[in-house]
Design an enzyme around this catalytic site. Structure first.
Site, PDB file in Angstrom:
ATOM      1  N   ARG A  36       0.824  -1.222   0.000  1.00 34.59           N
ATOM      2  CA  ARG A  36       0.000   0.000   0.000  1.00 34.59           C
ATOM      3  C   ARG A  36       0.855   1.267   0.000  1.00 34.59           C
ATOM      4  O   ARG A  36       0.467   2.281  -0.589  1.00 34.59           O
ATOM      5  CB  ARG A  36      -0.956  -0.014   1.200  1.00 34.59           C
ATOM      6  N   LYS A 193     -19.472 -17.674   1.045  1.00 30.49           N
ATOM      7  CA  LYS A 193     -20.889 -17.471   1.313  1.00 30.49           C
ATOM      8  C   LYS A 193     -21.581 -16.570   0.303  1.00 30.49           C
ATOM      9  O   LYS A 193     -21.060 -15.540  -0.093  1.00 30.49           O
ATOM     10  CB  LYS A 193     -21.070 -16.870   2.716  1.00 30.49           C
ATOM     11  N   GLY A 353      -9.309  -9.576  -0.872  1.00 30.20           N
ATOM     12  CA  GLY A 353      -8.142 -10.178  -0.230  1.00 30.20           C
ATOM     13  C   GLY A 353      -7.862 -11.600  -0.660  1.00 30.20           C
ATOM     14  O   GLY A 353      -6.743 -11.945  -1.051  1.00 30.20           O
ATOM     15  N   GLY A 376     -13.309  -3.603   0.551  1.00 30.67           N
ATOM     16  CA  GLY A 376     -14.711  -3.203   0.673  1.00 30.67           C
ATOM     17  C   GLY A 376     -15.158  -2.220  -0.389  1.00 30.67           C
ATOM     18  O   GLY A 376     -16.269  -2.318  -0.910  1.00 30.67           O
TER      19      GLY A 376
END
Length: 395
Positions: A36, A193, A353, A376
């Site tokens: 980053r 999921k 990720g 996100g």
């Protein structure tokens, strides 16, 4: 979509308030992954080359609105100086007078923006204070763009605002992948999921030509069609939702590819004894059997589908890629997508990720057109949501 970049701003002699994401993993005082930090280097370099002085705003960890010495950005100064090959001046409580007393090309790092609850509340007072520290606002933290915070949204409305190089690259890549893609366009969506990616799936089936579903998510879709999958991970309460998504895809003309075979084992462990079995509505696995990866026929079908695409978005693995040999389908599909990309036939944009880890494991991360580290924000963009930090740049 239109936003200003550093090229649209007059930076000479200006203090450029630059929101960055340097929320890096650390072991003690050592940065264990500087990705980053490395990704903001072009923005810092270009601001200084144009005669500006970057004043860095960033968060680190989750201090919950209170100062916490363990989450002080002062700990990152050595890593930042190494990346920028320049001195970085850290300041805990800045003022405009203090900033103006620094060298004209100084790199200034302001303490963790989340050391006050005013940041996450997007408090107008904090936004005004931050705006007082600079002449121009530059957002280079796409990963925080889904947060309406003082340093990501509030201050952007108070100063001339632009995107930094990383934000510019991210927005351009995502626009090319989903807003205005070369067709046919497809996506690989995997992971454990369905529940975590409901909005994503419902948005994608309206926009894609092909949707490839893998991982534990695929089990839920198969079970919704009647398959009995033993001890496999699946969400029984989402069978109706899975059927609704398949119906919506059919109505929108989006082809959905689900596994037709899978690697099945009786224990979740590396090199566990396993067999490749057919999967479909008629499947009847034994109570202790688990589907841990897509099978060879499915992997071939995925590779064939990818070969027919012009644009591919990737979010999530096709199986339990962390434990061999249940990484087989993910690695095969990733290598296929990478080969199509390097040959110039495919635009590939990946994020999340697990996705980045899986592509690194396959050794192909560098071959994809663009890999987002935004997590996100990447997901919310794909879900079709407005991101406050991006919207603030569109004034």
């Amino acid at each position: 979509m239109s936003w200003k970049t550093l090229d649209d701003m007059e930076l000479a002699g200006k203090r450029v308030l630059t929101r960055v994401d340097i929320n890096v993993p650390m072991d003690g005082d050592t940065v264990t992954d500087a990705t980053r930090i490395e990704r903001i280097v072009p923005t810092i370099r270009d601001i200084r080359a144009a005669g500006g002085s970057p004043v860095l705003l960033a968060h680190f960890g989750r201090p919950k609105g209170q100062p916490n010495p363990e989450m002080s950005l002062s700990r990152l100064v050595p890593a930042l100086e190494a990346a920028f090959d320049a001195l970085v001046t850290f300041v805990e409580r800045p003022s405009r007078d203090w900033i103006d007393a620094q060298a004209a090309d100084a790199i200034i790092l302001v303490e963790n923006t989340r050391f006050t609850a005013m940041e996450e509340a997007n408090d107008p007072q904090m936004a005004q204070f931050l705006a007082s520290l600079g002449d121009i606002y530059c957002n280079d933290a796409f990963s925080a763009a889904h947060r309406a915070h003082a340093s990501t949204a509030g201050v952007a409305h108070l100063l001339p605002a632009c995107a930094g190089r990383l934000m510019q690259a991210e927005l351009s890549a995502l626009e090319a992948a989903l807003s205005n893609p070369k067709r046919p366009v497809g996506a690989v969506v995997g992971g454990a999921k369905v529940s975590t990616k409901l909005d994503l799936l419902q948005n994608l089936v309206q926009k894609l030509d092909v949707l490839i579903i893998g991982g534990g998510m695929a089990n839920t879709f198969l079970a919704a069609q009647g398959a009995r999958l033993g001890a496999s991970l699946q969400e029984a309460d989402l069978h109706d939702t899975a059927r609704d998504i398949l119906d919506a895809a059919k109505a929108a003309g989006c082809t959905v590819i689900l596994p037709t075979d899978g690697r099945v084992a009786r224990e979740f462990a590396a090199q566990a004894p396993h067999e490749v079995l057919p999967l479909g509505p008629e499947t009847q696995l034994e109570a202790d059997q688990m589907v841990l990866d897509a099978g060879d026929d499915t992997a071939k079908a995925v590779e064939d589908a990818i070969a027919g695409l012009a644009t591919l978005i990737w979010n999530g693995p096709l199986g339990a890629f962390e434990i061999p040999p249940f990484d087989t389908a993910t690695v095969a599909a990733a290598k296929s997508a990478a080969a199509q990309t390097t040959s110039g036939n495919l635009i590939t944009v990946a994020g999340g990720g697990d996705t980045v880890a899986a592509l690194n494991q396959a050794g192909v991360a560098d071959d994809f057109t663009y890999i987002s580290t935004a997590g996100g924000a990447f997901l919310e963009w794909m879900e079709g949501k407005d991101l406050p930090g991006v919207a603030a740049l569109m004034q």
